[in-house]
Design a protein around this motif. Structure first.
Motif, mmCIF file in Angstrom:
data_model
loop_
_atom_site.group_PDB
_atom_site.id
_atom_site.type_symbol
_atom_site.label_atom_id
_atom_site.label_comp_id
_atom_site.label_asym_id
_atom_site.label_seq_id
_atom_site.Cartn_x
_atom_site.Cartn_y
_atom_site.Cartn_z
ATOM 1 N N THR A 1 118.328 12.744 37.790
ATOM 2 C CA THR A 1 118.637 12.465 39.189
ATOM 3 C C THR A 1 117.403 11.892 39.862
ATOM 4 O O THR A 1 116.272 12.210 39.482
ATOM 5 C CB THR A 1 119.083 13.743 39.929
ATOM 6 O OG1 THR A 1 119.296 13.432 41.312
ATOM 7 C CG2 THR A 1 118.036 14.843 39.842
ATOM 8 N N LEU B 1 120.906 18.074 42.654
ATOM 9 C CA LEU B 1 122.270 17.673 42.997
ATOM 10 C C LEU B 1 122.773 18.449 44.207
ATOM 11 O O LEU B 1 122.516 19.643 44.346
ATOM 12 C CB LEU B 1 123.209 17.923 41.812
ATOM 13 C CG LEU B 1 122.901 17.202 40.504
ATOM 14 C CD1 LEU B 1 124.014 17.448 39.502
ATOM 15 C CD2 LEU B 1 122.698 15.716 40.724
ATOM 16 N N ASP C 1 128.277 19.243 46.624
ATOM 17 C CA ASP C 1 129.527 18.498 46.523
ATOM 18 C C ASP C 1 129.487 17.443 45.412
ATOM 19 O O ASP C 1 130.440 16.675 45.235
ATOM 20 C CB ASP C 1 129.867 17.828 47.859
ATOM 21 C CG ASP C 1 128.781 16.859 48.323
ATOM 22 O OD1 ASP C 1 127.697 16.838 47.705
ATOM 23 O OD2 ASP C 1 129.019 16.130 49.308
ATOM 24 N N HIS C 2 128.395 17.395 44.640
ATOM 25 C CA HIS C 2 128.314 16.436 43.531
ATOM 26 C C HIS C 2 129.294 16.849 42.435
ATOM 27 O O HIS C 2 129.419 18.033 42.120
ATOM 28 C CB HIS C 2 126.881 16.399 42.970
ATOM 29 C CG HIS C 2 126.626 15.268 42.031
ATOM 30 N ND1 HIS C 2 127.044 15.281 40.718
ATOM 31 C CD2 HIS C 2 125.983 14.080 42.203
ATOM 32 C CE1 HIS C 2 126.665 14.165 40.119
ATOM 33 N NE2 HIS C 2 126.023 13.414 41.003
ATOM 34 N N TYR D 1 127.835 19.127 39.865
ATOM 35 C CA TYR D 1 126.958 20.181 40.389
ATOM 36 C C TYR D 1 126.876 21.354 39.414
ATOM 37 O O TYR D 1 125.830 21.996 39.288
ATOM 38 C CB TYR D 1 127.475 20.655 41.746
ATOM 39 C CG TYR D 1 126.631 21.748 42.366
ATOM 40 C CD1 TYR D 1 125.364 21.457 42.877
ATOM 41 C CD2 TYR D 1 127.086 23.069 42.436
ATOM 42 C CE1 TYR D 1 124.577 22.451 43.446
ATOM 43 C CE2 TYR D 1 126.307 24.069 42.996
ATOM 44 C CZ TYR D 1 125.053 23.763 43.503
ATOM 45 O OH TYR D 1 124.278 24.749 44.057
ATOM 46 N N LYS E 1 123.998 21.277 37.163
ATOM 47 C CA LYS E 1 122.729 21.024 37.834
ATOM 48 C C LYS E 1 121.516 21.475 37.022
ATOM 49 O O LYS E 1 120.442 20.894 37.099
ATOM 50 C CB LYS E 1 122.715 21.694 39.207
ATOM 51 C CG LYS E 1 122.870 23.201 39.206
ATOM 52 C CD LYS E 1 122.921 23.732 40.631
ATOM 53 C CE LYS E 1 123.052 25.246 40.673
ATOM 54 N NZ LYS E 1 124.309 25.730 40.080
#
Length: 375
Positions: free
Chosen positions: A167, A173, A176-177, A180, A183
């Motif tokens: 990322t 993240l 709402d990714h 997620y 992560k």
């Protein structure tokens, strides 16, 4: 009166012919033995013998058969070294360098100079992580040896770093990714850049997989200051964000690819693409990975399909890190040499080649965290 004129004319002609003949005789006499023979059929002087051509050296023979202006003949020298020269490509990474064997000794690597070879100097050591650089289409590598006791005394512990996704958000993240839940797998690309910069600038050696295998066998010396960088899944963020960083630092890495999903060519000369299986990166009947649910023939067929895409078998990574004795037997039958797990640890002499440990890089692990793990 007319008869006298005729007589005088005849006498004059005879005199002229006599004078001409005398002049010719004098000229021939002056030429002596240098005058060419006028007699027909006299043989001409024999031509000089054609010199025997100098035989081509083995390096010259390789280059002559190649015809490639980028070809480079690599020669190998050193005590007990008998490996023939081989062709490499200028500017490409070295490929398939030999690992000689000698009774009672451990091969200590190839080096740019005899002095580097004698000192086991890491900056001068040459392997498949480096591009070929030759002069007049030739380069010579110098081999070195050490005793098994010297090799054991190094007590090398080789880390295999395992990255996943990336990322560009330092905070990670957002909740709402869509990924997620993954992560923990994401690394901040700025941290990755700092990691590779540290490895590139502090004298680390980057072993190739065949070198790691020989090291495990006790046949090859690897210095403690060694590291292998890998990525699982070939996620799009690896391609979009991480590969440019790999190119920037010219860092040899390995991407473990799920070949049922991605069959693109390698995105960089510095990225080796190896198997993460063909289509076993899915849950099987019991919820664990397919590789621990399938039979030996099923696993072998999947791995052969993956090898057909990648053209390599030397190492694979178990999906989800799941493996068992059936999986290992299938890899043996499919002629895979090594497999990487997700179990923490370092590779040492004698490590199980089908259960290589790793150093997992999770989100939030900055440079200090890496230095604490690999030095």
């Amino acid at each position: 009166m007319r008869r006298r004129r005729i007589f005088v004319g005849v006498v004059g002609a005879v005199v002229l012919l006599g004078v001409a003949g005398s002049i010719t005789a004098v000229a021939l006499a002056r030429q002596g033995t240098d005058a060419p023979a006028a007699t027909a059929g006299t043989p001409s002087a024999s031509a000089a013998p054609t010199p025997t051509p100098t035989p081509l050296t083995p390096e010259e023979q390789l280059l002559a058969t190649s015809g490639d202006p980028a070809a480079c003949a690599v020669s190998f020298v050193g005590e007990g070294i008998a490996d023939p020269p081989m062709l490499q490509t200028q500017g490409a990474l070295f490929a398939g360098l030999p690992i000689p064997a000698r009774e009672g000794l451990v091969f200590a690597g190839w080096y740019a100079t005899p002095e580097d070879a004698a000192a086991f100097a890491i900056p001068g050591r040459v392997n498949g992580s480096e591009p070929v650089a030759c002069v007049d289409q030739r380069v010579t590598l110098h081999g070195s040896w050490m005793s098994p006791e010297q090799n054991a005394a190094e007590d090398a512990r080789i880390p295999i770093l395992m990255y996943h996704q990336f990322t560009d958000r330092p905070e990670g993240l957002a909740p709402d990714h869509p990924e997620y839940w993954l992560k923990g797998n994401y690394a901040y690309i700025g941290d990755f850049d700092a990691h590779l910069n540290h490895i590139a600038t502090t004298g680390f050696y980057l072993p190739t997989w065949d070198e790691l295998s020989a090291f495990i066998d006790g046949r090859l010396f690897l210095p403690n200051h060694s590291v292998i960088v890998t990525d699982d899944d070939a996620h799009q963020t690896w391609l979009d964000m991480a590969v440019p960083v790999v190119d920037k630092h010219k860092m040899l890495t390995t991407s473990f690819v799920i070949t049922a999903y991605r069959q693109d060519p390698a995105p960089s000369p510095y990225v080796l693409q190896r198997s993460h299986t063909h289509d076993m990166h899915q849950a099987g009947a019991n919820g664990d990975g397919r590789i621990v649910n399938w039979t030996v023939p099923e696993i072998v067929a999947d791995m052969e399909a993956s090898a057909g895409v990648l053209g390599a078998k030397e190492v694979m990574a178990y999906p989800f890190g799941h493996y068992n004795d059936t999986a290992k037997e299938a890899l043996r039958q499919a002629r895979w040499e090594m497999a990487r797990t997700i179990e923490p640890g370092y590779v040492t002499i004698g490590t199980d080649k089908l259960a290589l440990p790793t150093i997992r890089i999770n989100y939030g692990m900055g440079l200090d965290a890496l230095v604490g793990l690999i030095g």
